[in-house]
Design a protein around this motif. Structure first.
Motif, PDB file in Angstrom:
ATOM      1  N   SER A   1      -6.933 -21.359 -32.912  1.00 58.72           N
ATOM      2  CA  SER A   1      -7.718 -21.132 -31.624  1.00 58.72           C
ATOM      3  C   SER A   1      -8.048 -19.932 -31.476  1.00 58.72           C
ATOM      4  CB  SER A   1      -7.120 -21.587 -30.383  1.00 58.72           C
ATOM      5  OG  SER A   1      -6.958 -23.208 -30.582  1.00 58.72           O
ATOM      6  N   TYR A   2      -7.121 -18.951 -31.485  1.00 58.29           N
ATOM      7  CA  TYR A   2      -7.415 -17.545 -31.151  1.00 58.29           C
ATOM      8  C   TYR A   2      -7.694 -16.635 -32.277  1.00 58.29           C
ATOM      9  CZ  TYR A   2      -5.766 -18.266 -26.335  1.00 58.29           C
ATOM     10  OH  TYR A   2      -5.422 -18.685 -25.197  1.00 58.29           O
ATOM     11  N   MET A   3      -8.820 -15.773 -31.962  1.00 53.91           N
ATOM     12  CA  MET A   3      -9.368 -14.823 -33.023  1.00 53.91           C
ATOM     13  C   MET A   3      -9.220 -13.324 -32.340  1.00 53.91           C
ATOM     14  SD  MET A   3     -11.554 -16.716 -35.808  1.00 53.91           S
ATOM     15  CE  MET A   3     -11.247 -15.510 -36.954  1.00 53.91           C
ATOM     16  N   PHE A   4      -8.994 -12.322 -33.050  1.00 48.40           N
ATOM     17  CA  PHE A   4      -9.029 -10.998 -32.523  1.00 48.40           C
ATOM     18  C   PHE A   4      -9.683 -10.093 -33.301  1.00 48.40           C
ATOM     19  CE2 PHE A   4      -5.565 -12.168 -29.374  1.00 48.40           C
ATOM     20  CZ  PHE A   4      -4.920 -13.300 -30.217  1.00 48.40           C
ATOM     21  N   TRP A   5     -10.385  -9.059 -32.836  1.00 46.91           N
ATOM     22  CA  TRP A   5     -10.784  -7.853 -33.572  1.00 46.91           C
ATOM     23  C   TRP A   5     -10.195  -6.408 -32.901  1.00 46.91           C
ATOM     24  CZ3 TRP A   5     -13.032  -7.178 -37.970  1.00 46.91           C
ATOM     25  CH2 TRP A   5     -13.868  -8.361 -38.246  1.00 46.91           C
ATOM     26  N   TYR A   6      -9.554  -5.903 -33.875  1.00 53.21           N
ATOM     27  CA  TYR A   6      -8.895  -4.636 -33.605  1.00 53.21           C
ATOM     28  C   TYR A   6      -9.675  -3.280 -34.316  1.00 53.21           C
ATOM     29  CZ  TYR A   6      -4.874  -7.179 -31.947  1.00 53.21           C
ATOM     30  OH  TYR A   6      -4.080  -8.042 -31.337  1.00 53.21           O
ATOM     31  N   ARG A   7      -9.410  -2.394 -33.972  1.00 50.09           N
ATOM     32  CA  ARG A   7      -9.940  -1.077 -34.666  1.00 50.09           C
ATOM     33  C   ARG A   7      -8.663  -0.063 -35.027  1.00 50.09           C
ATOM     34  NH1 ARG A   7     -14.003   2.979 -32.038  1.00 50.09           N
ATOM     35  NH2 ARG A   7     -13.142   4.286 -33.575  1.00 50.09           N
TER      36      ARG A   7
ATOM     37  N   ASP B   1      -7.469   3.573 -35.509  1.00 46.99           N
ATOM     38  CA  ASP B   1      -7.816   5.058 -35.773  1.00 46.99           C
ATOM     39  C   ASP B   1      -6.372   5.688 -35.750  1.00 46.99           C
ATOM     40  OD1 ASP B   1      -9.863   3.824 -33.445  1.00 46.99           O
ATOM     41  OD2 ASP B   1     -10.855   4.787 -35.431  1.00 46.99           O
ATOM     42  N   LEU B   2      -6.524   6.950 -36.452  1.00 46.09           N
ATOM     43  CA  LEU B   2      -5.298   7.883 -36.454  1.00 46.09           C
ATOM     44  C   LEU B   2      -5.098   8.316 -35.188  1.00 46.09           C
ATOM     45  CD1 LEU B   2      -5.991  10.133 -39.670  1.00 46.09           C
ATOM     46  CD2 LEU B   2      -3.906   8.488 -39.327  1.00 46.09           C
ATOM     47  N   GLY B   3      -3.702   8.307 -34.914  1.00 42.55           N
ATOM     48  CA  GLY B   3      -3.271   8.730 -33.443  1.00 42.55           C
ATOM     49  C   GLY B   3      -3.474   7.636 -32.380  1.00 42.55           C
ATOM     50  N   HIS B   4      -4.080   6.729 -32.743  1.00 39.40           N
ATOM     51  CA  HIS B   4      -4.166   5.482 -31.802  1.00 39.40           C
ATOM     52  C   HIS B   4      -3.504   4.032 -32.236  1.00 39.40           C
ATOM     53  CE1 HIS B   4      -6.797   7.787 -29.147  1.00 39.40           C
ATOM     54  NE2 HIS B   4      -7.421   8.405 -30.152  1.00 39.40           N
ATOM     55  N   GLY B   5      -2.940   4.051 -33.408  1.00 37.30           N
ATOM     56  CA  GLY B   5      -2.780   2.824 -33.646  1.00 37.30           C
ATOM     57  C   GLY B   5      -3.659   1.618 -33.717  1.00 37.30           C
ATOM     58  N   LEU B   6      -3.353   0.393 -33.514  1.00 35.35           N
ATOM     59  CA  LEU B   6      -4.495  -0.542 -33.267  1.00 35.35           C
ATOM     60  C   LEU B   6      -4.807  -0.878 -31.942  1.00 35.35           C
ATOM     61  CD1 LEU B   6      -3.016  -1.307 -36.142  1.00 35.35           C
ATOM     62  CD2 LEU B   6      -3.965  -3.338 -36.032  1.00 35.35           C
ATOM     63  N   ARG B   7      -6.310  -0.761 -31.624  1.00 34.28           N
ATOM     64  CA  ARG B   7      -6.572  -1.211 -30.220  1.00 34.28           C
ATOM     65  C   ARG B   7      -7.513  -2.246 -30.121  1.00 34.28           C
ATOM     66  NH1 ARG B   7      -9.209   4.376 -28.308  1.00 34.28           N
ATOM     67  NH2 ARG B   7      -9.764   4.376 -30.460  1.00 34.28           N
ATOM     68  N   LEU B   8      -7.253  -3.366 -29.268  1.00 35.47           N
ATOM     69  CA  LEU B   8      -8.094  -4.565 -29.237  1.00 35.47           C
ATOM     70  C   LEU B   8      -9.623  -4.386 -28.827  1.00 35.47           C
ATOM     71  CD1 LEU B   8      -7.774  -7.605 -29.461  1.00 35.47           C
ATOM     72  CD2 LEU B   8      -7.346  -7.462 -27.013  1.00 35.47           C
ATOM     73  N   ILE B   9     -10.507  -4.922 -29.564  1.00 33.94           N
ATOM     74  CA  ILE B   9     -11.969  -4.644 -28.994  1.00 33.94           C
ATOM     75  C   ILE B   9     -12.455  -6.059 -28.402  1.00 33.94           C
ATOM     76  CG2 ILE B   9     -14.403  -4.413 -30.016  1.00 33.94           C
ATOM     77  CD1 ILE B   9     -12.968  -3.115 -32.565  1.00 33.94           C
ATOM     78  N   TYR B  10     -12.290  -7.162 -28.919  1.00 30.06           N
ATOM     79  CA  TYR B  10     -12.623  -8.303 -28.323  1.00 30.06           C
ATOM     80  C   TYR B  10     -11.707  -9.449 -28.800  1.00 30.06           C
ATOM     81  CZ  TYR B  10     -17.041  -7.562 -26.031  1.00 30.06           C
ATOM     82  OH  TYR B  10     -18.023  -6.881 -25.092  1.00 30.06           O
ATOM     83  N   TYR B  11     -11.595 -10.352 -27.857  1.00 33.98           N
ATOM     84  CA  TYR B  11     -10.778 -11.587 -28.334  1.00 33.98           C
ATOM     85  C   TYR B  11     -11.447 -12.940 -27.849  1.00 33.98           C
ATOM     86  CZ  TYR B  11      -8.301 -12.318 -23.889  1.00 33.98           C
ATOM     87  OH  TYR B  11      -8.286 -12.494 -22.602  1.00 33.98           O
ATOM     88  N   SER B  12     -10.932 -13.930 -28.712  1.00 35.61           N
ATOM     89  CA  SER B  12     -11.692 -15.282 -28.486  1.00 35.61           C
ATOM     90  C   SER B  12     -10.507 -16.495 -28.402  1.00 35.61           C
ATOM     91  CB  SER B  12     -12.786 -15.526 -29.371  1.00 35.61           C
ATOM     92  OG  SER B  12     -13.115 -16.809 -29.106  1.00 35.61           O
ATOM     93  N   ALA B  13     -10.516 -17.087 -27.393  1.00 33.90           N
ATOM     94  CA  ALA B  13      -9.599 -18.114 -27.221  1.00 33.90           C
ATOM     95  C   ALA B  13      -9.996 -19.489 -27.868  1.00 33.90           C
ATOM     96  CB  ALA B  13      -9.219 -18.326 -25.654  1.00 33.90           C
TER      97      ALA B  13
ATOM     98  N   LYS C   1     -13.423  -9.389 -23.311  1.00 30.76           N
ATOM     99  CA  LYS C   1     -13.040  -7.913 -23.776  1.00 30.76           C
ATOM    100  C   LYS C   1     -11.647  -7.654 -23.896  1.00 30.76           C
ATOM    101  CE  LYS C   1     -17.595  -6.577 -21.543  1.00 30.76           C
ATOM    102  NZ  LYS C   1     -18.165  -5.689 -20.308  1.00 30.76           N
ATOM    103  N   GLY C   2     -11.511  -6.590 -24.770  1.00 27.14           N
ATOM    104  CA  GLY C   2     -10.073  -6.015 -25.061  1.00 27.14           C
ATOM    105  C   GLY C   2     -10.079  -4.635 -24.282  1.00 27.14           C
ATOM    106  N   GLU C   3      -9.453  -3.727 -25.026  1.00 24.32           N
ATOM    107  CA  GLU C   3      -9.251  -2.421 -24.496  1.00 24.32           C
ATOM    108  C   GLU C   3     -10.584  -1.504 -24.648  1.00 24.32           C
ATOM    109  OE1 GLU C   3      -5.901  -0.570 -26.195  1.00 24.32           O
ATOM    110  OE2 GLU C   3      -6.101   1.345 -25.298  1.00 24.32           O
ATOM    111  N   VAL C   4     -11.323  -1.586 -25.996  1.00 24.22           N
ATOM    112  CA  VAL C   4     -12.242  -0.831 -26.212  1.00 24.22           C
ATOM    113  C   VAL C   4     -13.546  -1.587 -26.573  1.00 24.22           C
ATOM    114  CG1 VAL C   4     -10.757   1.276 -26.959  1.00 24.22           C
ATOM    115  CG2 VAL C   4     -11.360  -0.677 -28.537  1.00 24.22           C
ATOM    116  N   PRO C   5     -14.263  -2.236 -25.707  1.00 23.46           N
ATOM    117  CA  PRO C   5     -15.381  -3.297 -25.987  1.00 23.46           C
ATOM    118  C   PRO C   5     -16.666  -2.543 -26.249  1.00 23.46           C
ATOM    119  CG  PRO C   5     -14.868  -3.298 -23.879  1.00 23.46           C
ATOM    120  CD  PRO C   5     -14.090  -2.340 -24.454  1.00 23.46           C
TER     121      PRO C   5
END
Lengths: 115, 115
Positions: free
Chosen positions: B30-36, B38-50, B57-61
């Motif tokens: 059901s759930y899908m996610f997009w992360y980016r 980057d060095l020094g930031h780890g993975l950050r959530l862009i968008y997700y879908s339930a 929206k996630g952290e950096v949309p």
């Protein structure tokens, strides 16, 4: 907001020895899950181990185990009998246990296993 | 083959161009996610879908658009690419369980370079 901190950007260990990677997190929730993911040079994200916050027993998966200190909000990963294939970036991640399925990642620790 | 597939694996484009990264999963999660990543930031959530037709929206949309017309697909579009969007992009999926005790499974990532 939840935060995850990995204070060791890089670590190294000799083959066959034991190493511990640190992770602390900040949350006001009582229901949550913690994960360690491994990212080798191939760039895959591989789940290593997970811990439910309501369980007092520390999770173990073969050579990988965690030391979960809920009161201290600490979740360290111990790798025993380190192997060259363990060389990777390791990420600690937090998941709120409610309807929110968003993982929060630490910045990662680069582990190098030396022969 | 079962799993989660991202395409392309590598992409080079120019600023101002539109680019779409594809993600396809065969588990019917059901759930899908997009992360980016980057060095020094780890993975950050862009968008997700339930679920299909439900996104959030996630952290950096900013600068990204997603859609989920079918459960198995979750494309990420950069409508007008900027150099700051140069990154490695990961798609992930997970089952929908009340306990939230399900790990996210990741694709192999797309390395996107914007010149």
């Amino acid at each position: 907001a939840q935060t995850v901190t990995q204070s060791q950007p890089e670590m190294s260990v000799q083959e066959a020895e034991t190493v511990t990677l640190s992770c602390t997190y900040d949350t006001s929730e009582s229901n949550y899950y913690l994960f360690w993911y491994k990212q080798p040079p191939s760039r895959q994200m591989i789940l290593v181990i997970r811990q439910e916050a309501y369980k007092q027993q520390n999770a173990t998966e073969n050579r990988f185990s965690v030391n979960f200190q809920k009161a201290a909000k600490s979740f360290s990963l111990k790798i025993s009998d380190s192997q060259l294939g363990d060389t990777a970036m390791y990420f600690c991640a937090y998941l709120h246990g409610g309807s929110n399925y968003k993982l929060t990642f630490g910045k990662g620790t680069l582990l190098t296993v030396n022969p | 083959d079962a799993g989660i597939t991202q395409s392309p694996r590598y992409k080079i484009t120019e600023t101002g161009r539109q680019v779409t990264l594809m993600c396809h999963q065969t588990w019917s999660h059901s759930y899908m996610f997009w992360y980016r990543q980057d060095l020094g930031h780890g993975l950050r959530l862009i968008y997700y879908s339930a679920a299909a037709d439900i996104t959030d929206k996630g952290e950096v949309p900013d600068g990204y658009v997603v859609s989920r017309s079918k459960t198995e697909n979750f494309p990420l579009t950069l409508e007008s690419a900027t150099r700051s969007q140069t990154s490695v992009y990961f798609c992930a999926s997970s089952e929908s369980r009340a306990t939230g005790n399900q790990p996210q499974h990741f694709g192999d990532g797309t390395r996107l370079s914007i010149l």
